[in-house]
Design an enzyme around this catalytic site. Sequence first.
Site, PDB file in Angstrom:
ATOM      1  N   LYS A  34       0.663  -1.134   0.004  1.00  0.00           N
ATOM      2  CA  LYS A  34      -0.079   0.014   0.070  1.00  0.00           C
ATOM      3  C   LYS A  34       0.837   1.288   0.112  1.00  0.00           C
ATOM      4  CE  LYS A  34      -3.930  -2.587   0.406  1.00  0.00           C
ATOM      5  NZ  LYS A  34      -3.326  -3.553  -0.152  1.00  0.00           N
ATOM      6  N   ASP A  35       0.129   2.429  -0.480  1.00  0.00           N
ATOM      7  CA  ASP A  35       0.980   3.453  -0.607  1.00  0.00           C
ATOM      8  C   ASP A  35       1.795   4.092   0.707  1.00  0.00           C
ATOM      9  OD1 ASP A  35       0.335   4.905  -3.715  1.00  0.00           O
ATOM     10  OD2 ASP A  35      -1.274   3.435  -2.826  1.00  0.00           O
ATOM     11  N   ARG A  36       2.662   4.798   0.453  1.00  0.00           N
ATOM     12  CA  ARG A  36       3.095   5.413   1.636  1.00  0.00           C
ATOM     13  C   ARG A  36       2.471   6.936   2.216  1.00  0.00           C
ATOM     14  NH1 ARG A  36       7.321   9.184   2.922  1.00  0.00           N
ATOM     15  NH2 ARG A  36       7.914   9.621   0.734  1.00  0.00           N
TER      16      ARG A  36
END
Length: 362
Positions: free
Chosen positions: A85-87
Amino acid sequence: MSETRRPGDWPRATDAEFGPPLAGDYRAAPEDFVVEEVLGFAPEGHGEHLWLWIEKRGLTTLDAVRHVARECQVSPRAVGYSGMKDRIAVTRQWLSVQLPGQPAPDDLAERLAACGVRVLEQARHPRKLKRGVHRANRFTLRITGAAVHAQLEARWAWLCRHGVPNLFGPQRFGPEGRNLARARAVLDRGWRKRDDKEGMLLSAARSYLFNELLAMRLADGSWQRLLTGDVAILDGSASQFVVEALDAELAERAERLDLHPSGVLWGVGNSMAGGEAVRFEQTLSERHAALCQGLERAGVRMARRALRMRLDQPQLEVTADVARLGFHLPRGGFATAVLRELLDHPTLTSFAQRTTPGHEPG
């Protein structure tokens, strides 16, 4: 078919209908980009693996894995996850940690919270969480800028009706496309596991080749319709079959997004495609012979990916200068592929600009 283009500069599906979109912003703060994993099943409530439903900000999935491993005093290998998942986002996903015969630390939630990982729920399960087992991801996005007023609702309706090109997002290729550059170098000299422990470089190379093939299909308008010899993928499943002969029923199923044409994820093996569809793969192997041959030498297995994805449970709310979008995408689908059809932003369209740090939504 179009000529090879600058890396990252792939065409949009909506430009032919509406022209290029206007500028906008989509991630001014983590709260503007919310991702929630849709697992599709629940932990059983018993077993040697502790499953944690977490929320994180400003961390990658691997950062969260390392924090959980440290606080539970286990190896990171004992921690499982389904998708990256995105940071720069607010993301919610499941992690698992193997604790056979051991209770979780009493203050685990508090210790993880101090690291930026909030535990929302925990339960036991007999098995480790494996990559790619979740069903979908739910995105809630906020965009601003001139694009909010430039046919945004019409573009959105078009994507809901026709689907979205299933491009791998710029996150896959790293800032300024550096993952792809490293992949070329590693594959040229011969891929070794120690050079690419997570397989990130192999993934970048395969993703780039897939996007190049999809760009050809976008250029000639066949990305959303079946051709003779296409490998069709049933929406929402891994079921696939070769289109030996195209008929009205198959064309109608593709029109209503029940079936999608697919493209190759390059590797060792014989392609299932034939007829009209296989010529795109032949062109790909000619234009990018070094990458294709490098992947084959690395031993990665050939696979397929749908050229198009359906926006499930789509929602759009426009107020003043802000648009809020909500939608589900199948696992492996990139929200940035949706956004690049709606707004112009340098992180969405070209490797020439530094991409927003993060990971694929997984």
